[in-house]
Design a protein around this motif. Structure first.
Motif, PDB file in Angstrom:
ATOM      1  N   LYS A   1       8.771  32.910 -20.863  1.00  0.00           N
ATOM      2  CA  LYS A   1       7.824  31.570 -20.776  1.00  0.00           C
ATOM      3  C   LYS A   1       8.824  30.657 -20.074  1.00  0.00           C
ATOM      4  CE  LYS A   1       6.695  27.807 -23.725  1.00  0.00           C
ATOM      5  NZ  LYS A   1       6.638  27.217 -25.323  1.00  0.00           N
ATOM      6  N   ALA A   2      10.042  30.550 -20.148  1.00  0.00           N
ATOM      7  CA  ALA A   2      10.954  29.764 -19.294  1.00  0.00           C
ATOM      8  C   ALA A   2      10.796  30.007 -17.917  1.00  0.00           C
ATOM      9  CB  ALA A   2      12.166  29.662 -19.955  1.00  0.00           C
ATOM     10  N   LEU A   3      10.252  31.086 -17.482  1.00  0.00           N
ATOM     11  CA  LEU A   3      10.376  31.443 -16.044  1.00  0.00           C
ATOM     12  C   LEU A   3       9.261  30.683 -15.156  1.00  0.00           C
ATOM     13  CD1 LEU A   3      10.971  35.264 -16.187  1.00  0.00           C
ATOM     14  CD2 LEU A   3      12.651  33.738 -15.683  1.00  0.00           C
ATOM     15  N   GLY A   4       8.238  30.190 -15.984  1.00  0.00           N
ATOM     16  CA  GLY A   4       7.293  29.447 -15.275  1.00  0.00           C
ATOM     17  C   GLY A   4       6.132  30.016 -14.889  1.00  0.00           C
ATOM     18  N   ALA A   5       5.799  29.646 -13.911  1.00  0.00           N
ATOM     19  CA  ALA A   5       4.267  29.854 -13.084  1.00  0.00           C
ATOM     20  C   ALA A   5       4.512  31.507 -12.575  1.00  0.00           C
ATOM     21  CB  ALA A   5       3.844  29.127 -11.942  1.00  0.00           C
ATOM     22  N   GLY A   6       5.617  31.825 -12.343  1.00  0.00           N
ATOM     23  CA  GLY A   6       5.838  33.365 -11.745  1.00  0.00           C
ATOM     24  C   GLY A   6       6.153  34.348 -12.792  1.00  0.00           C
ATOM     25  N   ALA A   7       6.048  33.893 -13.986  1.00  0.00           N
ATOM     26  CA  ALA A   7       6.454  34.714 -15.135  1.00  0.00           C
ATOM     27  C   ALA A   7       5.525  35.954 -15.394  1.00  0.00           C
ATOM     28  CB  ALA A   7       6.347  33.938 -16.583  1.00  0.00           C
ATOM     29  N   PRO A   8       6.186  37.073 -15.806  1.00  0.00           N
ATOM     30  CA  PRO A   8       5.163  38.462 -16.011  1.00  0.00           C
ATOM     31  C   PRO A   8       4.458  38.042 -17.376  1.00  0.00           C
ATOM     32  CG  PRO A   8       7.712  38.694 -16.559  1.00  0.00           C
ATOM     33  CD  PRO A   8       7.460  37.115 -16.175  1.00  0.00           C
ATOM     34  N   LYS A   9       3.326  39.015 -17.351  1.00  0.00           N
ATOM     35  CA  LYS A   9       2.429  38.754 -18.477  1.00  0.00           C
ATOM     36  C   LYS A   9       3.156  39.538 -19.664  1.00  0.00           C
ATOM     37  CE  LYS A   9      -1.113  41.172 -17.442  1.00  0.00           C
ATOM     38  NZ  LYS A   9      -2.209  42.250 -17.359  1.00  0.00           N
ATOM     39  N   VAL A  10       3.181  39.107 -20.895  1.00  0.00           N
ATOM     40  CA  VAL A  10       3.697  39.536 -22.057  1.00  0.00           C
ATOM     41  C   VAL A  10       2.614  40.318 -23.166  1.00  0.00           C
ATOM     42  CG1 VAL A  10       4.999  39.201 -24.094  1.00  0.00           C
ATOM     43  CG2 VAL A  10       5.551  37.915 -22.198  1.00  0.00           C
ATOM     44  N   ILE A  11       2.960  41.447 -23.208  1.00  0.00           N
ATOM     45  CA  ILE A  11       2.004  42.118 -24.270  1.00  0.00           C
ATOM     46  C   ILE A  11       2.964  42.666 -25.364  1.00  0.00           C
ATOM     47  CG2 ILE A  11       0.600  44.413 -24.547  1.00  0.00           C
ATOM     48  CD1 ILE A  11       0.044  44.106 -21.572  1.00  0.00           C
ATOM     49  N   PHE A  12       2.727  42.023 -26.674  1.00  0.00           N
ATOM     50  CA  PHE A  12       3.458  42.522 -28.007  1.00  0.00           C
ATOM     51  C   PHE A  12       2.930  43.581 -28.267  1.00  0.00           C
ATOM     52  CE2 PHE A  12       3.760  37.780 -27.465  1.00  0.00           C
ATOM     53  CZ  PHE A  12       5.121  37.447 -27.699  1.00  0.00           C
ATOM     54  N   ALA A  13       3.888  44.588 -28.663  1.00  0.00           N
ATOM     55  CA  ALA A  13       3.768  46.010 -29.191  1.00  0.00           C
ATOM     56  C   ALA A  13       4.570  46.206 -30.421  1.00  0.00           C
ATOM     57  CB  ALA A  13       3.815  47.092 -28.366  1.00  0.00           C
ATOM     58  N   THR A  14       4.218  45.755 -32.020  1.00  0.00           N
ATOM     59  CA  THR A  14       4.759  45.799 -32.891  1.00  0.00           C
ATOM     60  C   THR A  14       4.246  46.146 -33.967  1.00  0.00           C
ATOM     61  OG1 THR A  14       6.215  44.268 -34.195  1.00  0.00           O
ATOM     62  CG2 THR A  14       3.955  43.359 -33.303  1.00  0.00           C
ATOM     63  N   GLY A  15       5.033  46.798 -35.192  1.00  0.00           N
ATOM     64  CA  GLY A  15       4.486  47.137 -36.095  1.00  0.00           C
ATOM     65  C   GLY A  15       4.557  46.024 -37.457  1.00  0.00           C
ATOM     66  N   ALA A  16       4.941  44.990 -36.942  1.00  0.00           N
ATOM     67  CA  ALA A  16       4.889  43.696 -37.914  1.00  0.00           C
ATOM     68  C   ALA A  16       4.376  42.602 -36.901  1.00  0.00           C
ATOM     69  CB  ALA A  16       6.253  43.595 -38.480  1.00  0.00           C
ATOM     70  N   PRO A  17       2.982  42.404 -36.730  1.00  0.00           N
ATOM     71  CA  PRO A  17       2.511  41.193 -35.901  1.00  0.00           C
ATOM     72  C   PRO A  17       2.603  40.197 -36.614  1.00  0.00           C
ATOM     73  CG  PRO A  17       0.789  42.781 -36.520  1.00  0.00           C
ATOM     74  CD  PRO A  17       1.967  43.635 -36.855  1.00  0.00           C
TER      75      PRO A  17
ATOM     76  N   ARG B   1      -6.149  41.189 -14.964  1.00  0.00           N
ATOM     77  CA  ARG B   1      -5.426  40.330 -14.123  1.00  0.00           C
ATOM     78  C   ARG B   1      -5.176  39.071 -15.093  1.00  0.00           C
ATOM     79  NH1 ARG B   1      -5.582  41.581  -9.330  1.00  0.00           N
ATOM     80  NH2 ARG B   1      -6.958  43.156  -8.331  1.00  0.00           N
ATOM     81  N   GLY B   2      -5.617  38.741 -15.915  1.00  0.00           N
ATOM     82  CA  GLY B   2      -5.275  37.612 -16.607  1.00  0.00           C
ATOM     83  C   GLY B   2      -3.768  37.269 -17.173  1.00  0.00           C
ATOM     84  N   ARG B   3      -3.342  36.249 -16.786  1.00  0.00           N
ATOM     85  CA  ARG B   3      -1.853  35.845 -17.017  1.00  0.00           C
ATOM     86  C   ARG B   3      -1.856  35.629 -18.432  1.00  0.00           C
ATOM     87  NH1 ARG B   3       0.542  38.771 -14.091  1.00  0.00           N
ATOM     88  NH2 ARG B   3       2.306  37.440 -13.875  1.00  0.00           N
ATOM     89  N   ASN B   4      -0.693  35.256 -18.871  1.00  0.00           N
ATOM     90  CA  ASN B   4      -0.590  34.715 -20.240  1.00  0.00           C
ATOM     91  C   ASN B   4      -1.351  33.538 -20.626  1.00  0.00           C
ATOM     92  OD1 ASN B   4       1.578  36.624 -20.747  1.00  0.00           O
ATOM     93  ND2 ASN B   4       3.031  35.304 -20.001  1.00  0.00           N
ATOM     94  N   SER B   5      -2.148  33.480 -21.668  1.00  0.00           N
ATOM     95  CA  SER B   5      -2.811  32.157 -21.877  1.00  0.00           C
ATOM     96  C   SER B   5      -2.215  30.983 -21.942  1.00  0.00           C
ATOM     97  CB  SER B   5      -3.796  32.428 -23.193  1.00  0.00           C
ATOM     98  OG  SER B   5      -3.064  32.585 -24.480  1.00  0.00           O
ATOM     99  N   LEU B   6      -1.025  30.912 -22.767  1.00  0.00           N
ATOM    100  CA  LEU B   6      -0.254  29.740 -23.049  1.00  0.00           C
ATOM    101  C   LEU B   6       0.190  29.274 -21.715  1.00  0.00           C
ATOM    102  CD1 LEU B   6       0.791  27.846 -24.659  1.00  0.00           C
ATOM    103  CD2 LEU B   6       2.804  29.050 -25.077  1.00  0.00           C
ATOM    104  N   LEU B   7       0.753  30.379 -20.904  1.00  0.00           N
ATOM    105  CA  LEU B   7       1.357  29.625 -19.459  1.00  0.00           C
ATOM    106  C   LEU B   7       0.046  29.143 -18.667  1.00  0.00           C
ATOM    107  CD1 LEU B   7       3.501  32.810 -18.489  1.00  0.00           C
ATOM    108  CD2 LEU B   7       4.144  30.423 -19.368  1.00  0.00           C
ATOM    109  N   SER B   8      -1.100  29.542 -18.615  1.00  0.00           N
ATOM    110  CA  SER B   8      -2.259  29.161 -18.084  1.00  0.00           C
ATOM    111  C   SER B   8      -2.409  27.637 -18.394  1.00  0.00           C
ATOM    112  CB  SER B   8      -3.403  30.210 -18.135  1.00  0.00           C
ATOM    113  OG  SER B   8      -3.014  31.151 -17.494  1.00  0.00           O
TER     114      SER B   8
END
Length: 141
Positions: free
Chosen positions: A83-99, A129-136
């Motif tokens: 998130k701190a990387l700003g506009a050029g941040a990669p998309k995050v996909i959480f993959a977890t057993g405890a969402p 193509r969508g980026r992170n919704s919070l970053l948008s």
């Protein structure tokens, strides 16, 4: 719809991906699925420290993030760095057993897949193509 000359979601090449996963078998399976789907590069980090180091040293289009790693149970610190990387941040996909254990302010950074997840669903999210919704929202505000 893609613009002229742009590949659609099904054929679009996948940029560099960081897979943050401490289960070696799952990490390798995800890597294989990504490479087979056309990923240009896949890097695996099994610890929080390695993931943070890798993020500092490289450019990624997507980060697939298991938030409960063997070295720390709060892998969302990695998402906070993204998130701190700003506009050029990669998309995050959480993959977890405890969402449900991910703080809501962090879970808003990207979609959450519950383990075990379907690789087809993971690949669809990676190719979108969508980026992170919070970053948008942050960039608009």
């Amino acid at each position: 719809m893609p613009s002229a000359g742009e590949p659609d979601e099904k054929t679009r090449r996948i940029g560099p991906v960081l897979v943050v996963e401490d289960d070696a078998v799952l990490a390798l399976a995800v890597e294989d699925a990504l490479l087979e789907a056309g990923a240009s590069d896949v890097t695996i980090a099994a610890t929080t420290a390695r993931a943070l180091e890798t993020l500092r040293d490289g450019k990624f289009e997507t980060v697939i993030l298991d938030v409960h790693l063997a070295d720390r149970g709060d892998g969302w610190a990695i998402a906070e760095l993204v998130k701190a990387l700003g506009a050029g941040a990669p998309k995050v996909i959480f993959a977890t057993g405890a969402p449900d254990e991910i703080p809501q302010s962090i879970a808003d950074l990207g979609p959450v897949l519950s383990k075990p997840y379907d690789f087809a669903e993971l690949l669809a999210l990676v190719k979108s193509r969508g980026r992170n919704s919070l970053l948008s929202r942050f960039r608009r505000g």
